[in-house]
Design a protein around this motif. Structure first.
Motif, mmCIF file in Angstrom:
data_model
loop_
_atom_site.group_PDB
_atom_site.id
_atom_site.type_symbol
_atom_site.label_atom_id
_atom_site.label_comp_id
_atom_site.label_asym_id
_atom_site.label_seq_id
_atom_site.Cartn_x
_atom_site.Cartn_y
_atom_site.Cartn_z
ATOM 1 N N PRO A 189 10.237 -8.578 -6.831
ATOM 2 C CA PRO A 189 9.583 -9.667 -7.563
ATOM 3 C C PRO A 189 9.495 -9.365 -9.060
ATOM 4 O O PRO A 189 9.189 -8.241 -9.460
ATOM 5 C CB PRO A 189 8.200 -9.754 -6.929
ATOM 6 N N ARG A 190 9.775 -10.375 -9.885
ATOM 7 C CA ARG A 190 9.728 -10.214 -11.347
ATOM 8 C C ARG A 190 8.298 -10.140 -11.866
ATOM 9 O O ARG A 190 8.055 -9.611 -12.946
ATOM 10 C CB ARG A 190 10.468 -11.385 -12.015
ATOM 11 N N ARG A 191 7.387 -10.687 -11.073
ATOM 12 C CA ARG A 191 5.978 -10.587 -11.454
ATOM 13 C C ARG A 191 5.576 -9.112 -11.608
ATOM 14 O O ARG A 191 4.962 -8.721 -12.601
ATOM 15 C CB ARG A 191 5.118 -11.243 -10.350
ATOM 16 N N ALA A 192 5.981 -8.286 -10.667
ATOM 17 C CA ALA A 192 5.659 -6.856 -10.726
ATOM 18 C C ALA A 192 6.395 -6.191 -11.891
ATOM 19 O O ALA A 192 5.849 -5.326 -12.592
ATOM 20 C CB ALA A 192 6.041 -6.168 -9.420
ATOM 21 N N VAL A 193 7.646 -6.615 -12.111
ATOM 22 C CA VAL A 193 8.432 -6.048 -13.208
ATOM 23 C C VAL A 193 7.736 -6.307 -14.543
ATOM 24 O O VAL A 193 7.579 -5.411 -15.379
ATOM 25 C CB VAL A 193 9.855 -6.655 -13.213
ATOM 26 N N LEU A 194 7.293 -7.544 -14.717
ATOM 27 C CA LEU A 194 6.671 -7.917 -15.986
ATOM 28 C C LEU A 194 5.328 -7.214 -16.158
ATOM 29 O O LEU A 194 4.978 -6.773 -17.273
ATOM 30 C CB LEU A 194 6.491 -9.439 -16.050
ATOM 31 N N THR A 195 4.585 -7.092 -15.047
ATOM 32 C CA THR A 195 3.298 -6.382 -15.130
ATOM 33 C C THR A 195 3.509 -4.946 -15.592
ATOM 34 O O THR A 195 2.820 -4.450 -16.493
ATOM 35 C CB THR A 195 2.596 -6.403 -13.759
ATOM 36 N N THR A 196 4.468 -4.289 -14.990
ATOM 37 C CA THR A 196 4.768 -2.903 -15.372
ATOM 38 C C THR A 196 5.159 -2.820 -16.840
ATOM 39 O O THR A 196 4.688 -1.952 -17.584
ATOM 40 C CB THR A 196 5.912 -2.360 -14.498
ATOM 41 N N TYR A 197 6.013 -3.753 -17.232
ATOM 42 C CA TYR A 197 6.493 -3.745 -18.620
ATOM 43 C C TYR A 197 5.342 -3.943 -19.596
ATOM 44 O O TYR A 197 5.197 -3.201 -20.571
ATOM 45 C CB TYR A 197 7.553 -4.831 -18.802
ATOM 46 N N MET A 198 4.500 -4.938 -19.319
ATOM 47 C CA MET A 198 3.414 -5.232 -20.263
ATOM 48 C C MET A 198 2.414 -4.075 -20.319
ATOM 49 O O MET A 198 1.873 -3.756 -21.377
ATOM 50 C CB MET A 198 2.690 -6.521 -19.877
ATOM 51 N N ARG A 199 2.180 -3.457 -19.163
ATOM 52 C CA ARG A 199 1.271 -2.308 -19.172
ATOM 53 C C ARG A 199 1.824 -1.196 -20.059
ATOM 54 O O ARG A 199 1.099 -0.544 -20.805
ATOM 55 C CB ARG A 199 1.079 -1.775 -17.750
ATOM 56 N N GLU A 200 3.147 -1.011 -19.977
ATOM 57 C CA GLU A 200 3.764 0.039 -20.776
ATOM 58 C C GLU A 200 3.668 -0.296 -22.276
ATOM 59 O O GLU A 200 3.362 0.557 -23.104
ATOM 60 C CB GLU A 200 5.227 0.212 -20.353
ATOM 61 N N VAL A 201 3.937 -1.554 -22.580
ATOM 62 C CA VAL A 201 3.817 -1.991 -23.971
ATOM 63 C C VAL A 201 2.393 -1.739 -24.479
ATOM 64 O O VAL A 201 2.197 -1.152 -25.565
ATOM 65 C CB VAL A 201 4.170 -3.485 -24.103
ATOM 66 N N PHE A 202 1.418 -2.165 -23.708
ATOM 67 C CA PHE A 202 0.027 -1.976 -24.112
ATOM 68 C C PHE A 202 -0.281 -0.494 -24.325
ATOM 69 O O PHE A 202 -0.989 -0.107 -25.253
ATOM 70 C CB PHE A 202 -0.928 -2.549 -23.051
ATOM 71 N N HIS A 203 0.278 0.322 -23.440
ATOM 72 C CA HIS A 203 0.031 1.754 -23.529
ATOM 73 C C HIS A 203 0.509 2.298 -24.869
ATOM 74 O O HIS A 203 -0.202 3.044 -25.553
ATOM 75 C CB HIS A 203 0.744 2.469 -22.374
ATOM 76 N N HIS A 204 1.722 1.923 -25.241
ATOM 77 C CA HIS A 204 2.260 2.427 -26.503
ATOM 78 C C HIS A 204 1.514 1.861 -27.698
ATOM 79 O O HIS A 204 1.271 2.545 -28.686
ATOM 80 C CB HIS A 204 3.757 2.083 -26.611
ATOM 81 N N VAL A 205 1.179 0.610 -27.620
ATOM 82 C CA VAL A 205 0.510 -0.031 -28.747
ATOM 83 C C VAL A 205 -0.870 0.579 -28.970
ATOM 84 O O VAL A 205 -1.302 0.752 -30.108
ATOM 85 C CB VAL A 205 0.404 -1.549 -28.507
ATOM 86 N N ARG A 206 -1.557 0.895 -27.874
ATOM 87 C CA ARG A 206 -2.897 1.478 -28.023
ATOM 88 C C ARG A 206 -2.851 2.729 -28.894
ATOM 89 O O ARG A 206 -3.761 2.988 -29.678
ATOM 90 C CB ARG A 206 -3.477 1.839 -26.648
ATOM 91 N N LYS A 207 -1.779 3.511 -28.763
ATOM 92 C CA LYS A 207 -1.674 4.755 -29.525
ATOM 93 C C LYS A 207 -1.623 4.508 -31.031
ATOM 94 O O LYS A 207 -2.090 5.327 -31.822
ATOM 95 C CB LYS A 207 -0.408 5.533 -29.112
#
Lengths: 194, 194, 194, 194
Positions: free
Chosen positions: A85-103
């Motif tokens: 499912p792409r829903r899971a793909v996008l969730t993973t991606y956005m979490r990763e983006v947020f992770h990097h941005v937080r830094k």
DNA sequence: AAGTAATCGAGACGGTACGTCTCGTCTTTAG
DNA sequence: CTAAAGACGAGACGTACCGTCTCGATTACTT
């Protein structure tokens, strides 16, 4: 036969000087904010003032280079050749983006800020940060649409703008960008799907 | 005996000085961006440097006062006591917001920008600009939910964040904020409803 | 067997580079004063920076070479083997000196000026410009003394200093150096003579 | 009723800042030459950069003020109402001038030098240094002429130019300016007199 | 012919000084 | 006490030169 870049006339630029400038600029801005003086940066980099101006014409441009080259801002592009499912793909991606941005939230805020009074800077920021991320999300959403995970009549570009917009909104208001928020965004974007 | 504000000793403050400062500050920032010098503002206002510092301690505080007092930023609050679909109410409201913002897009960008390096400024901007508008949209969305126009399991705050975020996103990227975009945002927010 | 300068190893120096540097340095200093940048000189000469430094270590040394080689500063030495009054000989000589100096008064002023902050420059200027001219005048005055045109108890060196001094005085104050002044100087130096 | 300078609006200039600048500028130039940086001067004076530029626009102008105000450059004007030979009066005066000049020979050389590339500076130097001294000597020579100490047909202005010229000549060539030279100059100027 | 060595144009380098600008405070007279 | 005026200490800014250094390319002499 390997293609070789033609050596320009004159003494070649010292690559280490550029690296040191980017490294120290990034470090000092993280430590002291965007207000650090150029004098402090060149002193930390052990480089002359003109050497900086030979390469960048403003502090913002130096930092933009530094951010995307040195800061760990690169996020893996989702692999749409895989099933699932792409829903899971996008969730993973956005979490990763947020992770990097937080830094580097402060730095990013500064860049968005700087872009407001500097159209050239805005264009570079758009080309190197905004658009690539937008295209990735639009691609995932289009694929999800093709797979029936999202209704056909919705506009992937609009959904991407809402997702990234909400992300910017919270970033600029200094509100938390956590995993739950990433998941909630994607959940709402996929709502009403099969 | 009428209650009277106690007259402080010494020469009274000149109210016109404050007005002139706000007016000229706003004008100059609109014309030249946030970078205008304090010297330019006091010169335009025909006021001494100290007079400004007697009233505000930073350029940002002066401008915040100026913005909310002089700039036409006020939008009519939707009347939820009236019948009719909330989708239309929200569309009308967002179009009006976009209309006002378009007039002072540069100024707003400058304020959001400035807020990034000034937490106190950000707090005031949030309290006086962001939050009131967020609450209005959340209220409309809640009412729409109560009326069955939006699914019960959705989070009005998240939807508001996506709407306002998309709005900020386009504002800060200098992309058009037209009526169609306002309508599309609301359409997507209400999609899948009865 | 002809004496030949030993050819050093490596590529020989380009004589045209030296000529171009002297020519352009002199031209630019005449036009813009001693303050012209070295960058401007080498650019005008079409020569690299290092090429200049291979030949001269300062702008002053380059200009001294240029002055005595290119500028028309040479004045005919009076012929004391001829009969006739020395008063007339000296008047003619001083008029000729004034004539040459008028052509490059700015340049000479610049050199005297530069010599004040550069002892080495002053020494060279003295050896190549001041002393030769002083000796010529002293020789004429001594000859005049021998012929009874000037009193025996006067000091030719002092008279020469007064003549040249008055000349410098007017030169440095930008006062006119005309034929009448030359004649008046010599008249006064010879006054009271038989 | 005493005439009083009208007090200008605003904070008055700090006289001590000017004094400190002149004092330290003079001291540093005497110690290190004209090349001292402006930064060094303001640091020694404990004054900001702008404060210097509020008062003088170049280092040369500051030093000119400093020289005539602080340096002991003032020489007593000969009293021509007294009887006695003017030859002795002029000898005494010239010896005193030489004495003062010897103390600040470097500084004077620098000023004459600077005047060559700065017409305004040259004018001030002429008005404040050259002309007053020239007039004094011309006055003494005229008086001597009236008293029959110098021949009637000689030109006091020319004699003064020769005396001062010889003085400059030796000053600029860094030759000694001693009492004997002063006496010899005056002796030769008065030669042939009764 | 190959090797050696000094030169050439080009231009980057570290460094220093410059004069301008802006900041927020301070100091005066006048109201 | 506040106003206008403007000087003040502080310090960053971008520019201009300086004299040195580092390239690839060139041009002679020496093997």
């Amino acid at each position: 036969m390997t293609q070789e870049t033609t050596q320009a006339a004159g003494r070649p630029r010292n690559a280490e000087a550029s690296d040191a400038l980017k490294r120290e600029a990034l470090r000092l801005v993280r430590e002291q904010g965007y207000g650090v003086s150029i004098a402090a940066i060149i002193k930390a980099a052990g480089v002359s003032r003109q050497t900086l101006y030979n390469r960048w014409s403003t502090k913002a441009e130096l930092l933009l280079d530094a951010l995307f080259e040195l800061a760990d801002m690169q996020v893996a592009i989702p692999d749409l050749s895989q099933p699932g499912p792409r829903r899971a793909v996008l969730t993973t991606y956005m979490r990763e983006v947020f992770h990097h941005v937080r830094k580097d939230a402060d730095l990013l805020r500064i860049f968005i800020s700087q872009a407001q009074s500097d159209p050239a800077f805005r264009a570079v920021l758009y080309d190197r940060f905004v658009e690539p991320r937008d295209l990735i999300v639009v691609d995932v959403l289009r694929d999800a649409q093709a797979r029936g995970e999202i209704a056909q009549d919705r506009d992937p570009a609009l959904i991407s703008a809402m997702i990234h917009g909400a992300f910017w909104y919270r970033l600029l208001l200094d509100l938390p960008l956590d995993d739950d928020f990433a998941a909630a965004l994607v959940e709402d974007a996929f709502r009403g799907a099969a």
